[in-house]
Design an enzyme around this catalytic site. Structure first.
Site, mmCIF file in Angstrom:
data_model
loop_
_atom_site.group_PDB
_atom_site.id
_atom_site.type_symbol
_atom_site.label_atom_id
_atom_site.label_comp_id
_atom_site.label_asym_id
_atom_site.label_seq_id
_atom_site.Cartn_x
_atom_site.Cartn_y
_atom_site.Cartn_z
ATOM 1 N N HIS A 161 0.718 -0.171 -13.701
ATOM 2 C CA HIS A 161 1.496 -1.389 -13.939
ATOM 3 C C HIS A 161 2.974 -1.013 -13.885
ATOM 4 C CE1 HIS A 161 2.136 -5.477 -15.251
ATOM 5 N NE2 HIS A 161 3.088 -5.020 -16.043
ATOM 6 N N ASN A 179 1.804 2.958 -2.565
ATOM 7 C CA ASN A 179 1.169 3.884 -3.520
ATOM 8 C C ASN A 179 -0.110 4.465 -2.933
ATOM 9 O OD1 ASN A 179 2.393 4.176 -6.355
ATOM 10 N ND2 ASN A 179 2.701 2.018 -5.872
ATOM 11 N N LEU A 187 -4.289 -7.080 -7.055
ATOM 12 C CA LEU A 187 -3.767 -8.196 -7.834
ATOM 13 C C LEU A 187 -4.821 -9.221 -8.258
ATOM 14 C CD1 LEU A 187 -0.397 -8.617 -5.918
ATOM 15 C CD2 LEU A 187 -0.945 -7.142 -7.873
ATOM 16 N N GLY A 230 0.791 -1.226 0.000
ATOM 17 C CA GLY A 230 0.000 0.000 0.000
ATOM 18 C C GLY A 230 0.824 1.277 0.000
ATOM 19 N N ASN A 258 -5.505 1.588 -13.487
ATOM 20 C CA ASN A 258 -4.518 0.718 -12.858
ATOM 21 C C ASN A 258 -3.129 1.291 -13.120
ATOM 22 O OD1 ASN A 258 -3.422 -1.720 -11.665
ATOM 23 N ND2 ASN A 258 -2.947 -2.415 -13.744
HETATM 24 C C1 GAR Z 1 3.321 -1.374 -7.469
HETATM 25 O O1 GAR Z 1 4.634 -1.346 -7.957
HETATM 26 C C2 GAR Z 1 2.349 -1.551 -8.616
HETATM 27 O O2 GAR Z 1 2.778 -0.978 -9.806
HETATM 28 C C3 GAR Z 1 2.303 -3.045 -8.726
HETATM 29 O O3 GAR Z 1 2.295 -3.507 -7.404
HETATM 30 C C4 GAR Z 1 3.076 -2.615 -6.619
HETATM 31 C C5 GAR Z 1 2.307 -2.326 -5.352
HETATM 32 O O4 GAR Z 1 3.119 -1.668 -4.433
HETATM 33 N N1 GAR Z 1 1.143 -3.485 -9.474
HETATM 34 C C6 GAR Z 1 1.158 -4.550 -10.244
HETATM 35 O O5 GAR Z 1 2.130 -5.267 -10.377
HETATM 36 C C7 GAR Z 1 -0.150 -4.807 -11.010
HETATM 37 N N2 GAR Z 1 0.039 -5.802 -12.016
HETATM 38 P P1 GAR Z 1 2.460 -0.935 -3.179
HETATM 39 O O6 GAR Z 1 1.479 -1.923 -2.545
HETATM 40 O O7 GAR Z 1 3.595 -0.625 -2.261
HETATM 41 O O8 GAR Z 1 1.752 0.287 -3.682
#
Ligand code: GAR
Length: 188
Positions: free
Chosen positions: A103, A14, A84, A12, A101
């Site tokens: 990526h 982001n 996810l 989390g 989203n």
């Molecule tokens: C982020 O890097 C996001 O881009 C990725 O998961 C991470 C979550 O980090 N998303 C994917 O891979 C979607 N296919 P966070 O929980 O620290 O924000």
């Protein structure tokens, strides 16, 4: 004031960055975080950030209850920040052009089922990519295939570890994801 709902499955970071960005600006509110993982780091963050958080299990998700709950929350934008699970067609149709989203790579490369987090960075490393980056895109019925809104790149030397690639990509995410959300909400 425009409202965002964030869906997150992981740490989390982001989600926290987006919430902090808009708290300072006081022009857009993050009305809730929804998570499908009871161990997700985003749950702890929600307490610190004083943001409402709701956990749902796969039965609620598969039976349309999460879509119904989102309709009740009535957000202007639904933001997937490390969420996810594939978004069901019924949810995509209920919120046309309202689900985005992020990526952690330059789509259309390194997307699709199973491509999340460090799996993506490992693929970038294995492929000896000279650059990687982020892709912010609308969500449609297919994994990582919705219309691209924004991409940012960072170059790689080829010597980075997976963790170092992840770090570089996270820096781009923290810088650009809130700004792009703000633009979408202010200018449609
Ligand atoms: C982020 O890097 C996001 O881009 C990725 O998961 C991470 C979550 O980090 N998303 C994917 O891979 C979607 N296919 P966070 O929980 O620290 O924000």
């Amino acid at each position: 004031m425009p409202k965002i709902v964030i869906l997150a499955s992981g740490s989390g970071s982001n989600a926290e960055n987006i919430i902090s960005f808009f708290k300072e600006k006081n022009e857009i509110t993050v009305s809730a975080i929804l998570t499908n993982r009871k161990e997700a780091g985003v749950i702890g963050r929600s307490f610190r950030l004083q943001t409402p958080l709701f956990y749902f299990n796969k039965f609620a998700f598969e039976n349309g209850m999460v879509t119904d709950f989102l309709k009740y929350l009535n957000p202007d934008l639904i933001v997937l920040a490390g969420f996810l699970v594939k978004i069901p067609t019924s949810m995509v149709q209920a919120f046309p052009n309202k689900i985005i989203n992020i990526h952690p790579a330059l789509l259309p490369k390194h997307g699709g089922k199973g491509m999340f987090g460090n799996n993506v960075h490992q693929a970038v490393k294995d492929n000896k990519e000279p650059e990687t980056g982020i892709t912010i895109h609308y969500v449609n019925e297919d994994y990582d295939e919705g219309a691209i809104i924004y991409q940012a790149k960072v170059s790689l030397t080829g010597n980075e570890t997976v963790e170092e690639i992840a770090h570089k990509v996270h820096q781009l995410e923290y810088k650009y994801f809130p700004e792009i959300i703000e633009k979408l909400l202010n200018h449609g």
